[in-house]
Design a protein around this motif. Structure first.
Motif, PDB file in Angstrom:
ATOM      1  N   ILE A   2      22.438 -38.581 -19.526  1.00  0.00           N
ATOM      2  CA  ILE A   2      22.170 -37.879 -18.280  1.00  0.00           C
ATOM      3  C   ILE A   2      23.493 -37.562 -17.586  1.00  0.00           C
ATOM      4  O   ILE A   2      24.370 -38.423 -17.482  1.00  0.00           O
ATOM      5  CB  ILE A   2      21.245 -38.721 -17.375  1.00  0.00           C
ATOM      6  CG1 ILE A   2      19.847 -38.792 -18.006  1.00  0.00           C
ATOM      7  CG2 ILE A   2      21.184 -38.144 -15.964  1.00  0.00           C
ATOM      8  CD1 ILE A   2      18.865 -39.641 -17.243  1.00  0.00           C
ATOM      9  N   THR A  80      20.708 -31.728 -17.160  1.00  0.00           N
ATOM     10  CA  THR A  80      19.904 -32.701 -17.899  1.00  0.00           C
ATOM     11  C   THR A  80      18.582 -32.993 -17.191  1.00  0.00           C
ATOM     12  O   THR A  80      17.953 -34.026 -17.423  1.00  0.00           O
ATOM     13  CB  THR A  80      20.699 -34.005 -18.144  1.00  0.00           C
ATOM     14  OG1 THR A  80      21.187 -34.507 -16.886  1.00  0.00           O
ATOM     15  CG2 THR A  80      21.862 -33.778 -19.094  1.00  0.00           C
ATOM     16  N   LYS A  83      15.333 -35.182 -18.419  1.00  0.00           N
ATOM     17  CA  LYS A  83      15.723 -36.043 -19.533  1.00  0.00           C
ATOM     18  C   LYS A  83      15.583 -37.517 -19.159  1.00  0.00           C
ATOM     19  O   LYS A  83      15.810 -37.913 -18.017  1.00  0.00           O
ATOM     20  CB  LYS A  83      17.173 -35.789 -19.957  1.00  0.00           C
ATOM     21  CG  LYS A  83      17.446 -34.384 -20.412  1.00  0.00           C
ATOM     22  CD  LYS A  83      16.823 -34.097 -21.746  1.00  0.00           C
ATOM     23  CE  LYS A  83      17.237 -32.709 -22.216  1.00  0.00           C
ATOM     24  NZ  LYS A  83      16.481 -32.249 -23.329  1.00  0.00           N
TER      25      LYS A  83
END
Length: 111
Positions: A2, A80, A83
């Motif tokens: 991340i 991200t 995620k």
């Protein structure tokens, strides 16, 4: 991984009187100043509720036991976004994990 999560290896120094376990220094990657420090215990088999700090940078160290951290990026402007990331910490896997604001996390003990 991340975006913005930093995993920093930490020093373990074995001394005749016992182990010295570093946690954070001003020179640590991810260091963003100091606000507070506290310890959290996770009972065996427990899963802590999801948490998210809007402004605070979180720094995680596990000096005793083994903890699985699950991070979720719910920042809509992040590359991200959406995620998940799992990180396992223990004295045998001794790291400082720096979690930026607005990333959600939960944690649980491992057998």
């Amino acid at each position: 991984m991340i975006k913005g999560v930093v995993i920093t290896p930490l020093d373990l120094i074995d001394t005749p009187g016992g182990m010295v376990m570093h946690a954070m220094k001003e020179t640590s990657l991810g260091y963003a100043g100091f606000g507070e420090a506290y310890f959290s215990q996770v009972n065996h088999g427990a899963i802590k509720a999801w948490k998210r700090h809007k402004q605070m940078t979180l720094n995680l160290v596990v000096p005793v036991g083994e903890i699985k951290f699950v991070l979720f990026d719910d920042r809509t402007d992040s590359p991200t976004f959406g995620k998940l990331q799992e990180i396992f910490l223990s004295p045998e896997n001794y790291f400082l994990v720096t979690v930026p604001p607005s990333v959600s996390y939960t944690h649980l003990t491992l057998p």
